[in-house]
Scaffold this motif. Structure first.
Motif, PDB file in Angstrom:
ATOM      1  N   LEU A 138       0.824  -1.214   0.000  1.00  0.00           N
ATOM      2  CA  LEU A 138       0.000   0.000   0.000  1.00  0.00           C
ATOM      3  C   LEU A 138       0.854   1.258   0.000  1.00  0.00           C
ATOM      4  N   LYS A 139       2.074   1.156  -0.480  1.00  0.00           N
ATOM      5  CA  LYS A 139       3.000   2.279  -0.383  1.00  0.00           C
ATOM      6  C   LYS A 139       2.611   3.446  -1.282  1.00  0.00           C
ATOM      7  N   GLN A 140       1.670   3.250  -2.209  1.00  0.00           N
ATOM      8  CA  GLN A 140       1.216   4.340  -3.069  1.00  0.00           C
ATOM      9  C   GLN A 140       0.319   5.330  -2.318  1.00  0.00           C
ATOM     10  N   PHE A 141      -0.081   4.971  -1.076  1.00  0.00           N
ATOM     11  CA  PHE A 141      -0.926   5.849  -0.277  1.00  0.00           C
ATOM     12  C   PHE A 141      -0.083   6.625   0.745  1.00  0.00           C
ATOM     13  N   PRO A 142      -0.613   7.712   1.291  1.00  0.00           N
ATOM     14  CA  PRO A 142       0.175   8.544   2.213  1.00  0.00           C
ATOM     15  C   PRO A 142       0.716   7.786   3.422  1.00  0.00           C
ATOM     16  N   THR A 143      -0.026   6.833   3.925  1.00  0.00           N
ATOM     17  CA  THR A 143       0.439   6.023   5.051  1.00  0.00           C
ATOM     18  C   THR A 143      -0.318   4.711   5.042  1.00  0.00           C
ATOM     19  N   GLN A 144       0.074   3.817   5.943  1.00  0.00           N
ATOM     20  CA  GLN A 144      -0.593   2.525   6.074  1.00  0.00           C
ATOM     21  C   GLN A 144      -0.873   2.300   7.558  1.00  0.00           C
ATOM     22  N   TYR A 145      -2.124   2.238   7.917  1.00  0.00           N
ATOM     23  CA  TYR A 145      -2.487   1.998   9.305  1.00  0.00           C
ATOM     24  C   TYR A 145      -2.494   0.503   9.572  1.00  0.00           C
ATOM     25  N   LYS A 146      -1.959   0.113  10.721  1.00  0.00           N
ATOM     26  CA  LYS A 146      -1.969  -1.302  11.073  1.00  0.00           C
ATOM     27  C   LYS A 146      -3.211  -1.622  11.895  1.00  0.00           C
ATOM     28  N   CYS A 147      -3.887  -2.708  11.536  1.00  0.00           N
ATOM     29  CA  CYS A 147      -5.039  -3.158  12.316  1.00  0.00           C
ATOM     30  C   CYS A 147      -4.581  -3.525  13.721  1.00  0.00           C
ATOM     31  N   GLU A 148      -5.272  -3.039  14.718  1.00  0.00           N
ATOM     32  CA  GLU A 148      -4.965  -3.391  16.098  1.00  0.00           C
ATOM     33  C   GLU A 148      -5.485  -4.782  16.412  1.00  0.00           C
ATOM     34  N   GLY A 149      -4.780  -5.459  17.304  1.00  0.00           N
ATOM     35  CA  GLY A 149      -5.276  -6.733  17.782  1.00  0.00           C
ATOM     36  C   GLY A 149      -6.574  -6.552  18.545  1.00  0.00           C
ATOM     37  N   ASN A 150      -7.408  -7.579  18.490  1.00  0.00           N
ATOM     38  CA  ASN A 150      -8.691  -7.610  19.204  1.00  0.00           C
ATOM     39  C   ASN A 150      -9.669  -6.534  18.727  1.00  0.00           C
ATOM     40  N   LYS A 151      -9.512  -6.077  17.493  1.00  0.00           N
ATOM     41  CA  LYS A 151     -10.445  -5.121  16.906  1.00  0.00           C
ATOM     42  C   LYS A 151     -10.959  -5.668  15.579  1.00  0.00           C
ATOM     43  N   ILE A 152     -12.231  -5.434  15.298  1.00  0.00           N
ATOM     44  CA  ILE A 152     -12.837  -5.782  14.017  1.00  0.00           C
ATOM     45  C   ILE A 152     -13.273  -4.491  13.339  1.00  0.00           C
ATOM     46  N   TYR A 153     -12.868  -4.319  12.091  1.00  0.00           N
ATOM     47  CA  TYR A 153     -13.129  -3.091  11.350  1.00  0.00           C
ATOM     48  C   TYR A 153     -14.200  -3.345  10.291  1.00  0.00           C
ATOM     49  N   THR A 154     -15.166  -2.434  10.205  1.00  0.00           N
ATOM     50  CA  THR A 154     -16.214  -2.530   9.189  1.00  0.00           C
ATOM     51  C   THR A 154     -16.251  -1.246   8.379  1.00  0.00           C
ATOM     52  N   TYR A 155     -15.956  -1.365   7.097  1.00  0.00           N
ATOM     53  CA  TYR A 155     -15.982  -0.219   6.185  1.00  0.00           C
ATOM     54  C   TYR A 155     -17.310  -0.214   5.436  1.00  0.00           C
ATOM     55  N   ASP A 156     -18.067   0.860   5.583  1.00  0.00           N
ATOM     56  CA  ASP A 156     -19.352   1.018   4.901  1.00  0.00           C
ATOM     57  C   ASP A 156     -19.086   1.625   3.528  1.00  0.00           C
ATOM     58  N   LYS A 157     -19.369   0.882   2.483  1.00  0.00           N
ATOM     59  CA  LYS A 157     -19.060   1.346   1.127  1.00  0.00           C
ATOM     60  C   LYS A 157     -19.948   2.509   0.696  1.00  0.00           C
ATOM     61  N   ARG A 158     -21.061   2.713   1.388  1.00  0.00           N
ATOM     62  CA  ARG A 158     -21.959   3.803   1.021  1.00  0.00           C
ATOM     63  C   ARG A 158     -21.546   5.114   1.683  1.00  0.00           C
ATOM     64  N   THR A 159     -21.192   5.054   2.961  1.00  0.00           N
ATOM     65  CA  THR A 159     -20.827   6.279   3.685  1.00  0.00           C
ATOM     66  C   THR A 159     -19.335   6.540   3.685  1.00  0.00           C
ATOM     67  N   LYS A 160     -18.528   5.528   3.292  1.00  0.00           N
ATOM     68  CA  LYS A 160     -17.062   5.621   3.290  1.00  0.00           C
ATOM     69  C   LYS A 160     -16.491   5.776   4.707  1.00  0.00           C
ATOM     70  N   GLN A 161     -17.210   5.304   5.703  1.00  0.00           N
ATOM     71  CA  GLN A 161     -16.780   5.397   7.086  1.00  0.00           C
ATOM     72  C   GLN A 161     -16.404   4.020   7.625  1.00  0.00           C
ATOM     73  N   ILE A 162     -15.482   4.011   8.596  1.00  0.00           N
ATOM     74  CA  ILE A 162     -15.055   2.770   9.240  1.00  0.00           C
ATOM     75  C   ILE A 162     -15.542   2.747  10.688  1.00  0.00           C
ATOM     76  N   ALA A 163     -16.198   1.664  11.069  1.00  0.00           N
ATOM     77  CA  ALA A 163     -16.594   1.435  12.456  1.00  0.00           C
ATOM     78  C   ALA A 163     -15.691   0.355  13.043  1.00  0.00           C
TER      79      ALA A 163
END
Length: 426
Positions: A138-163
């Motif tokens: 993902l080096k073409q992007f400004p940065t790369q965030y690492k997923c934290e342990g014990n967390k589940i990420y949900t990206y809403d394709k309609r709102t472009k938000q992450i829960a």
């Protein structure tokens, strides 16, 4: 060890590192959900080509889970549904070291395992979501965030938000006055991770000692094992070598040049200053090149997590020292010196504060992944951690890594009771 890449945006990406992680196959897919790539290292059941597409979505998966022993990747794909809440509840049941990306028409759900053994990195903005096993993909992007342990990420394709929500909710009540449940869950964790062709890293320490002791009990002997020559107690090393009929392995110096610090920096995106460590580079590489690759072995069992989870790198309220072959002792990072309070909510999760666990699992995973080797960590099995958390604080504080000491003691397994930590070296 597999490599994962997913993006809602078609773009060129660095694929060489991902391909090395899964030497048994490389697959790309483009559909209305986005752009997928996966490199395969098959360790459970029949090799299953990914991405896996079902009526509900498309799965990218890396690692091993032990809920289902025939084909964990297909089983996960079959059990993930369309609704995000149902998917999250299912992910919470998974036991093992894993990372996954699940795509539906409306959402992208992605996560690393509870203790972040299998990494995932991501970037999201108004244009979409991008997820990969390695930051350089993902080096073409400004940065790369690492997923934290014990967390589940949900990206809403309609709102472009992450829960973000919690994966495993640990029960912090401390009522168990013995180690029975700990021993039972620990033995299950080792058995789940065992195959006839594992490499067990047997040293003189508590963590690898308890694992080797369990493997001996359950399987009588284990193939491809060795004693790691290091700064630990040589009498214990000799006793364990004799017990398991092993000879110490002396690493060949030519392997020092096969995997440079620069390559590790690239894998970890040059973010980890602690990565410059001989054990991480030459030690692990030598194990793999001398012992695993010639014998077509895929899986390495290590004791990562024992120091941080079960001791907080301390005992009796004092931090431990790492003793090297030469040089002054070095203090280690600790939150409360390993003296566990009656109310664990005051300090849990302490391993997130010391960072050593994350540093070592990152190193092991990076080097293993570079050579297409899967690293498994029974000490970080959530069943073992949960059983141990439920023991009383007085039992936790009785002895340094008390449950491991008692387990080895009950099986007359050689170990040296010590409050000193020694560093792998050769």
């Amino acid at each position: 060890m597999c490599g994962i890449y997913y993006s809602t945006v078609k773009a060129e990406f660095e694929a060489s590192g991902l391909k090395r992680r899964g030497p048994e196959g490389w697959t790309t897919l483009e559909n209305h959900q986005g752009y997928f790539a996966h490199s395969l290292l098959s360790t459970i059941g029949a090799p299953t080509k990914q991405p896996i597409t079902t009526d509900h979505g498309t799965l990218l998966y890396n690692g091993s889970t032990y809920n289902q022993k025939d084909n964990d990747s297909q089983w996960i794909a079959d059990n993930l549904g369309h609704g995000s809440e149902q998917c999250i509840e299912f992910i919470r049941t998974l036991i093992g070291e894993y990372a996954l990306v699940w795509n539906t028409e409306t959402h992208t759900i992605f996560c690393s395992d509870v203790f972040s053994v299998r990494p995932l990195y991501y970037w999201a903005d108004h244009s979409g979501i991008n997820v990969a096993s390695l930051p350089q993909a993902l080096k073409q992007f400004p940065t790369q965030y690492k997923c934290e342990g014990n967390k589940i990420y949900t990206y809403d394709k309609r709102t472009k938000q992450i829960a973000v929500c919690t994966n495993k909710h640990f029960d912090l009540t401390q009522t168990a006055t013995d180690y029975d449940a700990v021993f039972e869950s620990f033995e299950q964790a080792v058995m789940d991770r065992h195959t006839d062709d594992n490499l067990y890293t047997v040293s003189a320490g508590y963590d690898s000692g308890a694992i080797a002791c369990c493997a001996e009990k359950k399987f009588n002997s284990f193939k491809g094992s060795f004693v790691y020559p290091n700064a630990e107690d040589k009498h214990v090393l000799a006793a364990r070598a004799k017990r398991h009929r092993l000879k110490p392995v002396h690493f060949k110096q030519e392997h020092e040049d096969t995997f440079s610090h620069t390559e590790i920096d690239t894998i970890l995106n040059a973010r980890n200053p602690e990565v410059h460590n001989e054990y991480a580079t030459h030690g692990l590489t030598s194990m793999i090149m001398q012992l695993m690759k010639p014998n077509n072995m895929k899986i390495m069992i290590i004791g990562s997590g024992g120091d941080e989870i079960y001791a907080d790198n301390g005992f009796g309220g004092k931090c431990l020292e790492w003793h090297k072959i030469s040089g002054e002792p070095q203090k280690v990072m600790t939150k409360f010196g390993g003296h566990f309070p009656e109310n664990l909510e005051l300090v849990w999760p302490w391993h997130n504060n010391t960072q050593y666990q994350h540093l070592f699992t990152e190193k092991h995973e990076a080097v293993g992944g570079y050579w297409g080797i899967e690293v498994r960590c029974p000490m970080l099995d959530t069943r073992v951690v949960q059983s141990w958390l439920n023991t009383t604080s007085s039992l936790k504080n009785t002895e340094y890594k008390g449950w491991m000491a008692e387990y080895m003691r009950q099986h007359d397994y050689p170990f040296h009771a010590s409050h000193r930590k020694t560093v792998f070296s050769y």
